[in-house]
Design an enzyme around this catalytic site. Structure first.
Site, PDB file in Angstrom:
ATOM      1  N   THR A 134      19.587  22.800  42.265  1.00  0.00           N
ATOM      2  CA  THR A 134      19.054  24.086  42.722  1.00  0.00           C
ATOM      3  C   THR A 134      19.917  25.221  42.183  1.00  0.00           C
ATOM      4  OG1 THR A 134      18.126  23.102  44.713  1.00  0.00           O
ATOM      5  CG2 THR A 134      18.563  25.467  44.790  1.00  0.00           C
ATOM      6  N   GLN A 163      15.342  14.922  37.291  1.00  0.00           N
ATOM      7  CA  GLN A 163      14.775  13.590  37.536  1.00  0.00           C
ATOM      8  C   GLN A 163      14.963  12.639  36.360  1.00  0.00           C
ATOM      9  OE1 GLN A 163      13.699  12.231  40.179  1.00  0.00           O
ATOM     10  NE2 GLN A 163      13.409  13.973  41.546  1.00  0.00           N
ATOM     11  N   GLY A 185      23.415  15.358  40.494  1.00  0.00           N
ATOM     12  CA  GLY A 185      24.166  14.114  40.703  1.00  0.00           C
ATOM     13  C   GLY A 185      23.448  13.082  41.547  1.00  0.00           C
ATOM     14  N   HIS A 186      22.816  13.541  42.639  1.00  0.00           N
ATOM     15  CA  HIS A 186      22.309  12.535  43.594  1.00  0.00           C
ATOM     16  C   HIS A 186      21.025  11.869  43.150  1.00  0.00           C
ATOM     17  CE1 HIS A 186      19.118  14.873  45.899  1.00  0.00           C
ATOM     18  NE2 HIS A 186      19.660  15.819  45.186  1.00  0.00           N
ATOM     19  N   THR A 227      36.745  27.248  43.854  1.00  0.00           N
ATOM     20  CA  THR A 227      37.543  26.046  43.577  1.00  0.00           C
ATOM     21  C   THR A 227      36.624  24.851  43.350  1.00  0.00           C
ATOM     22  OG1 THR A 227      39.308  26.950  44.915  1.00  0.00           O
ATOM     23  CG2 THR A 227      39.394  24.576  44.489  1.00  0.00           C
ATOM     24  N   CYS A 231      11.375  17.275  49.191  1.00  0.00           N
ATOM     25  CA  CYS A 231      11.647  18.683  49.533  1.00  0.00           C
ATOM     26  C   CYS A 231      10.461  19.338  50.224  1.00  0.00           C
ATOM     27  CB  CYS A 231      12.033  19.499  48.316  1.00  0.00           C
ATOM     28  SG  CYS A 231      11.890  18.629  46.799  1.00  0.00           S
TER      29      CYS A 231
END
Ligand code: PLP
Length: 379
Positions: free
Chosen positions: A73, A179, A200-201, A238, A325
């Site tokens: 996102t 995807q 990443g997920h 950071t 989503c």
């Protein structure tokens, strides 16, 4: 066997054990801030640099072209908002009707602020026609943003040809490949894109970390967050070192597995399709029959509401109506609607997406549960 059988890898994946092992030291003893000049900082800095190389390698980029973000996102928002502010003379954006909300919403926000927007329709397979993009792109188009693979149907888009059309008019090209990573080969040069988003997920790293590829030749993006100078000033704050290390290790695993896993995934996906199609007369495949992610199967069950079917099998199968989503939003999937599917076909549509650690026995079990529930419900 673990039940419910998890068939929702496009919503999210479990974290791979190798990824957990790679990130653990950075949650524990290697807790340094990469900006610190002492040994702890150095260790963290080196780990972030390694991850940057690993992610760059997955997409055929140089490490300096990778900007870590807090997920897809954010990467989509950074690409879209960052580029229009970097190109003030170009006030037009082109996208498609089937993009993820993290692309459509920032574009709609820019439209409300005065930018011109063209939303290109898709064909009945959910493919964006290159000719439609060619008609939409103008001399003042800043960016064309078309996803690499759709999250609901898995349909792959002709990104390379669309990028060529965009570049012919001097526009830049972004693709949301959230995807696609780990499922199909992604090469930013073969695709000809200026920006590419990763999450990443979706490939066995944790949630809340992603990356944006920005071609070295593209204009510097105007950041959407302002702060210190991390990530070459594009994404201050950071660095989330454990998550970035995890993303790098997951990228390396995806790279190593690309020759093997997609074929395995296709076998499982097609096994599920055959079992359902043989036993459910009138089952319909949504999306492109061949130009599709190897793990994604979107099918419409006749004469039922998909949400009711999934509720009946809730203890046996975990899959989605549309995309995760949108689960809280009632109403039809925007993707299937844009493909022009009739109401009844949209109402019966379920997305199954397979991934690592699944086997044929689990697919057999899930198919049995789905067929039996459909027989009870269908009128
Ligand atoms: N883009 C696509 C195509 C997706 O499928 C998703 C997640 O579902 C996203 C972007 C957003 O990813 P995240 O929620 O991790 O920011």
């Amino acid at each position: 066997m673990t039940v419910p059988v998890y068939l929702d890898y496009n919503a999210t994946t479990p974290i791979a054990p190798e990824v957990v092992a790679a990130m653990r030291p950075f949650l524990e003893e290697n807790f340094g801030n990469p900006s610190s000049s002492h040994a702890y900082g150095l260790r963290a800095r080196e780990a972030v640099a390694t991850a940057r190389r690993q992610v760059a390698e997955l997409v055929g980029a140089h490490p300096e072209e990778i900007c870590f973000t807090g997920g897809a996102t954010e990467a989509n928002n950074l690409a879209i908002q960052g580029v229009v502010r970097a190109l003030p003379g170009r006030r037009h954006l082109v996208t498609s009707a089937i993009e993820h909300p993290s692309v459509l919403a920032p574009i709609k926000t820019l439209e409300a602020q005065g930018w011109d927007v063209t939303i290109v329709p898709v064909d009945p397979y959910g493919r964006v026609p290159v000719a439609a993009v060619a008609r939409a792109v103008r001399e003042d188009t800043a960016l064309v943003s078309i996803m690499h693979a759709n999250n609901e149907t898995g349909t792959l888009q002709p990104v390379r040809d669309i990028a060529a059309v965009a570049h012919a008019r001097g526009a830049l090209m972004h693709t949301d490949a959230a995807q696609s990573a780990g499922k199909v080969i992604l090469d930013v040069h073969a695709l000809g894109v200026d920006f590419l988003t990763l999450a990443g997920h979706k490939f066995y790293a944790p949630k809340g970390v992603g990356a944006l590829y920005r071609a070295a030749a593209a204009p510097p993006l105007v950041p959407i967050l302002f702060g210190a100078g991390q990530e070459a000033g594009m994404r201050p704050g950071t660095e989330n070192v454990p998550a970035i290390v995890a993303l790098g290790r997951a990228a390396q695993l995806a790279q190593d597995g690309l020759g093997v896993f997609p074929a395995d995934l296709t076998v499982l996906r097609d096994h599920l399709y055959r079992l359902l199609d043989d036993q459910i007369p009138g089952l319909q495949l949504n999306g492109h029959p061949t130009e599709r992610l190897p793990n994604t199967l979107n099918v419409s069950f006749p004469n039922i509401e998909a949400a009711v079917l999934l509720a009946v099998v809730a203890f046996d199968v975990a899959a989605s109506v549309g995309s995760a989503c949108h689960d809280s939003v009632t109403g039809a999937s925007a993707t299937l609607k844009a493909m022009g599917l009739p109401e009844e076909r949209m109402a019966g549509a379920i997305r199954f997406s397979v991934g690592l650690h699944l086997d044929k026995a689990q697919i057999d079990y899930a198919a049995r549960a789905l067929v039996s529930a459909w027989r009870q419900l269908a009128v």
